[in-house]
Every structure is written in structure tokens, then in C-alpha cells.
Design a protein around this motif. Structure first.
Motif, PDB file in Angstrom:
ATOM      1  N   GLY A 163       0.834  -1.200   0.000  1.00  0.00           N
ATOM      2  CA  GLY A 163       0.000   0.000   0.000  1.00  0.00           C
ATOM      3  C   GLY A 163       0.867   1.249   0.000  1.00  0.00           C
ATOM      4  N   ASN A 164       0.194   2.387   0.109  1.00  0.00           N
ATOM      5  CA  ASN A 164       0.913   3.675   0.101  1.00  0.00           C
ATOM      6  C   ASN A 164       0.461   4.529   1.271  1.00  0.00           C
ATOM      7  N   THR A 165       1.360   5.425   1.713  1.00  0.00           N
ATOM      8  CA  THR A 165       0.909   6.456   2.652  1.00  0.00           C
ATOM      9  C   THR A 165       1.131   7.824   2.032  1.00  0.00           C
ATOM     10  N   ASN A 166       0.181   8.712   2.269  1.00  0.00           N
ATOM     11  CA  ASN A 166       0.253  10.093   1.791  1.00  0.00           C
ATOM     12  C   ASN A 166      -0.105  11.030   2.917  1.00  0.00           C
ATOM     13  N   LEU A 167       0.530  12.200   2.907  1.00  0.00           N
ATOM     14  CA  LEU A 167       0.168  13.234   3.867  1.00  0.00           C
ATOM     15  C   LEU A 167      -0.897  14.112   3.211  1.00  0.00           C
ATOM     16  N   ILE A 168      -2.030  14.272   3.887  1.00  0.00           N
ATOM     17  CA  ILE A 168      -3.099  15.116   3.338  1.00  0.00           C
ATOM     18  C   ILE A 168      -3.333  16.325   4.247  1.00  0.00           C
ATOM     19  N   SER A 169      -4.015  17.336   3.718  1.00  0.00           N
ATOM     20  CA  SER A 169      -4.407  18.514   4.496  1.00  0.00           C
ATOM     21  C   SER A 169      -5.914  18.656   4.439  1.00  0.00           C
ATOM     22  N   TYR A 170      -6.500  19.150   5.512  1.00  0.00           N
ATOM     23  CA  TYR A 170      -7.940  19.462   5.511  1.00  0.00           C
ATOM     24  C   TYR A 170      -8.165  20.714   6.327  1.00  0.00           C
ATOM     25  N   TYR A 171      -9.224  21.422   6.012  1.00  0.00           N
ATOM     26  CA  TYR A 171      -9.517  22.618   6.786  1.00  0.00           C
ATOM     27  C   TYR A 171     -10.348  22.232   8.013  1.00  0.00           C
ATOM     28  N   SER A 172      -9.926  22.722   9.170  1.00  0.00           N
ATOM     29  CA  SER A 172     -10.638  22.431  10.410  1.00  0.00           C
ATOM     30  C   SER A 172     -11.399  23.665  10.869  1.00  0.00           C
ATOM     31  N   THR A 173     -12.726  23.578  10.846  1.00  0.00           N
ATOM     32  CA  THR A 173     -13.532  24.686  11.392  1.00  0.00           C
ATOM     33  C   THR A 173     -13.381  24.715  12.911  1.00  0.00           C
ATOM     34  N   THR A 174     -13.070  23.562  13.515  1.00  0.00           N
ATOM     35  CA  THR A 174     -12.909  23.477  14.969  1.00  0.00           C
ATOM     36  C   THR A 174     -11.713  24.292  15.440  1.00  0.00           C
ATOM     37  N   VAL A 175     -10.591  24.148  14.717  1.00  0.00           N
ATOM     38  CA  VAL A 175      -9.361  24.816  15.130  1.00  0.00           C
ATOM     39  C   VAL A 175      -9.193  26.157  14.403  1.00  0.00           C
ATOM     40  N   GLY A 176      -9.738  26.250  13.205  1.00  0.00           N
ATOM     41  CA  GLY A 176      -9.619  27.491  12.443  1.00  0.00           C
ATOM     42  C   GLY A 176      -8.361  27.560  11.597  1.00  0.00           C
ATOM     43  N   ASN A 177      -7.816  26.404  11.249  1.00  0.00           N
ATOM     44  CA  ASN A 177      -6.692  26.390  10.301  1.00  0.00           C
ATOM     45  C   ASN A 177      -6.640  25.056   9.564  1.00  0.00           C
ATOM     46  N   THR A 178      -5.629  24.945   8.720  1.00  0.00           N
ATOM     47  CA  THR A 178      -5.454  23.715   7.949  1.00  0.00           C
ATOM     48  C   THR A 178      -4.671  22.722   8.783  1.00  0.00           C
ATOM     49  N   ARG A 179      -5.142  21.490   8.810  1.00  0.00           N
ATOM     50  CA  ARG A 179      -4.479  20.464   9.621  1.00  0.00           C
ATOM     51  C   ARG A 179      -4.048  19.303   8.727  1.00  0.00           C
ATOM     52  N   LYS A 180      -3.206  18.412   9.277  1.00  0.00           N
ATOM     53  CA  LYS A 180      -2.635  17.343   8.465  1.00  0.00           C
ATOM     54  C   LYS A 180      -3.017  15.955   8.993  1.00  0.00           C
TER      55      LYS A 180
END
Ligand code: FER
Length: 315
Positions: free
Chosen positions: A79-96
Motif C-alpha cells: 500500500g501507500n501512505t500520503n500526507l493530506i491537508s484538511y480545513y478544520s472549522t474546529t481549530v480554524g486552520n489547515t491540519r494534516k
């Protein structure tokens, strides 16, 4: 950098486990003597689970992982691993988050999702850096022992600076592990479900983690029965709430959860957390699998936990 972090981590954890005053707020108890056994399964006070919502695999005796289960194998698909980003409304920034996709991954197939959480000194890289999730999962796929799933390894410290630096036990950092419930449910899961070919029902979502992440899995899992049907805690930490705090309707938990897995090393200074939780479940007749593994508060136990848990979910 990595060496320094892991040194800080092991020093901090060692300090927390050995010096009870450092953990005074968390009701640290005497460390029990290591048990002279290999492993036990305690499947609840009733000893049977066939009258519950849990599936047959929850009743399957735990066979310890065979030698080489977490080693790299050349001659199998990976398999593979990838680092992704998502926007968190909870924290108010982009998280990984790190995402493992299994061998043969295709957007034309459909997958279950395991959300896999790290410990107090970890982050979105901890599982891949300190444990062997790729080897364990790739090997199990090659033996036909896993259902199709992607594994999402987020950063469970829901705050703007979510790095495991400075005092990893600082109250704001510990509080951020609690806040992650909102990030997970409102931000991360919707992001994954909008961007990966995955099933979106509770029977297709699992939540598990090590230590702080184990506590998070129990706390969040038992309070979000409509979101997760499979919950696992490896060496759960003292952030774990009591069963009576988490459960108001034991019958509902018993019928909604398909697997409630609790494992811990026999020489882990935090074994009491898992034992207390197991006793609480037994007293409410909530089915569960309790597995005392060989080892302390350490990666071998968490690799073993993943090996056992991953084979029992989505089946
Ligand atoms: C504690 C001892 C250990 C605690 C957390 C931990 C919140 C976590 C350990 C880990 O994640 O490895 O008293 O309190």
C-alpha cells in the motif's frame, strides 16, 4: 529532530509513569506486578457475546501475532501512505493527516475507514515513524485477512500549534486531545468522505488509538455510537473517562457496537486504566474483548494491537 522528539517523548512518558506526583490530577495508582502469563481474553462478566450486536469475530480467541508479522516482505503488493491537508472549522486552520491506502487501491472501489490515533508525544507521523502499520497491513492483505479499508492517521491535538514540543503534558495540549472529538466528527470525517471512495455509514467506520489516542477512542467512540461501530484502545491513558461517565444506556452500547477492543501490555504502568475500564464494562454487561499483551508502554504492543484489531473490523 526526530531523535530529539522521541527522546523528549520517552523522557516525559517515563517521568509520568514513574513519578506519581507528576500525574496527581489523573489518579495514578500503584503499578501492578507484571503478570506471569502470556495473554488472556476476558470477554465480559457473562462470558458470552452471542446475544449482542457484536459479531462473531469479537468472540474469536486472540492468537498472538506470529514472528515477522510486522516485517517488510518483498514479494507482496504494498500500500501507500500520503500526507493530506484538511480545513478544520474546529481549530480554524489547515491540519494534516497521514492516509494509508491498501495494495490495489482504486477510486473505482469502495472502502471502509479506520481512524487511528497517536499518543501524547505523537502527531500525524507517529504511527508510521514509530510503529509498522504499513508492514502489518500489507502482510495481512497478502494473507487475505483484512477487509478493504483505508487508514487515516490524524493529529489528535486539535489546536493551532499542534506539534508535540515543549511540555507535552501541558493542560492546553491535553485539552486539545479532548477538543479533537469535534475536529474528527465535524471536519476530518467529512473531508475524508468527500475525497475518498468510502462507505459513509457507522458500520464502515472504526476508531482506535494508542495511549492518549486509546483514551480518545473510548471517550469518543462510546459517545458517538451513530458514527463508529468498531472501537479499539491500545494501552489507554488516564485521559480515559469512566464507563459510567460515558454510558447512560448500556443496552444501546451493546446493540450498536460491533467490537469494543481493549488491550494493554502486562508490564505497562497504565494497565490499571484498561482494567478499570474493563471492570466498568463488565459491571454494565457491555460486551468487550480485553487482551493483556506481552510488554510495557511501547510500540511492540501497539503494533500487536493494530494486528489484532484490524483483522476483526468490517466483517
Ligand atoms: C498520564 C500519563 C500518561 C496522562 C497521559 C499519559 C493525561 C499518556 C501517555 C501516552 O500517550 O503515551 O497521566 O494524563
Amino acid at each position: 529532530m526526530k531523535k530529539r522528539l522521541s527522546k523528549i517523548l520517552s523522557l516525559s512518558i517515563t517521568a509520568a509513569l514513574l513519578v506519581p506526583t507528576m500525574a496527581s490530577a489523573t489518579d495514578m495508582q500503584e503499578t501492578p506486578a507484571p503478570a506471569p502469563f502470556q495473554s488472556v481474553i476476558d470477554q465480559g462478566a457473562t462470558g458470552t457475546m452471542d446475544n449482542t450486536g457484536q459479531n462473531a469475530l469479537a468472540n474469536t480467541p486472540v492468537v498472538p501475532a506470529p514472528p515477522g508479522y510486522d516485517g517488510y516482505r518483498n514479494n507482496i503488493p504494498h500500500g501507500n501512505t500520503n500526507l493530506i491537508s484538511y480545513y478544520s472549522t474546529t481549530v480554524g486552520n489547515t491540519r494534516k493527516a497521514t492516509v494509508y491506502t491498501p495494495p490495489g487501491y482504486s477510486p473505482n472501489k469502495k472502502y471502509n475507514v479506520l481512524y487511528l490515533l497517536h499518543g501524547i508525544g505523537g502527531d500525524e507521523h507517529e504511527w508510521v515513524n514509530a510503529m509498522k502499520p504499513k508492514n502489518i497491513l500489507d502482510n495481512l492483505y497478502s494473507e487475505g485477512k483484512l477487509s478493504q479499508m483505508i487508514v487515516v492517521m490524524p493529529n489528535g491535538r486539535a489546536m493551532k500549534d499542534d506539534r508535540p514540543v515543549g511540555d507535552i503534558f501541558a493542560p492546553d495540549k491535553v485539552a486539545a486531545f479532548e477538543r479533537f472529538e469535534q475536529d474528527l466528527i465535524k471536519d476530518l470525517i467529512p473531508h475524508i468522505e468527500a475525497n475518498y471512495p468510502v462507505y459513509k455509514d457507522k458500520n464502515s467506520r472504526a476508531l482506535a488509538g494508542l495511549s492518549m489516542g486509546g483514551g480518545q477512542s473510548l471517550n469518543f467512540g462510546l459517545k458517538n455510537l451513530n458514527t463508529f461501530a468498531w472501537v479499539g484502545a491500545f494501552s489507554a491513558a488516564p485521559n480515559t473517562q469512566s464507563v459510567s461517565q460515558l454510558v447512560s444506556n448500556p443496552g444501546q452500547v451493546a446493540s450498536q457496537l460491533k467490537l469494543l477492543w481493549i488491550s494493554c501490555g502486562s508490564s505497562d504502568g497504565l494497565l490499571w486504566v484498561s482494567q478499570n475500564f474493563k471492570n466498568g464494562l463488565s459491571s454494565m454487561n457491555i460486551p468487550h474483548t480485553f487482551y493483556v499483551d506481552v510488554g510495557g508502554h511501547e510500540p511492540s504492543v501497539w503494533n500487536s494491537g493494530l494486528y489484532q484489531f484490524s483483522q476483526r473490523i468490517f466483517k
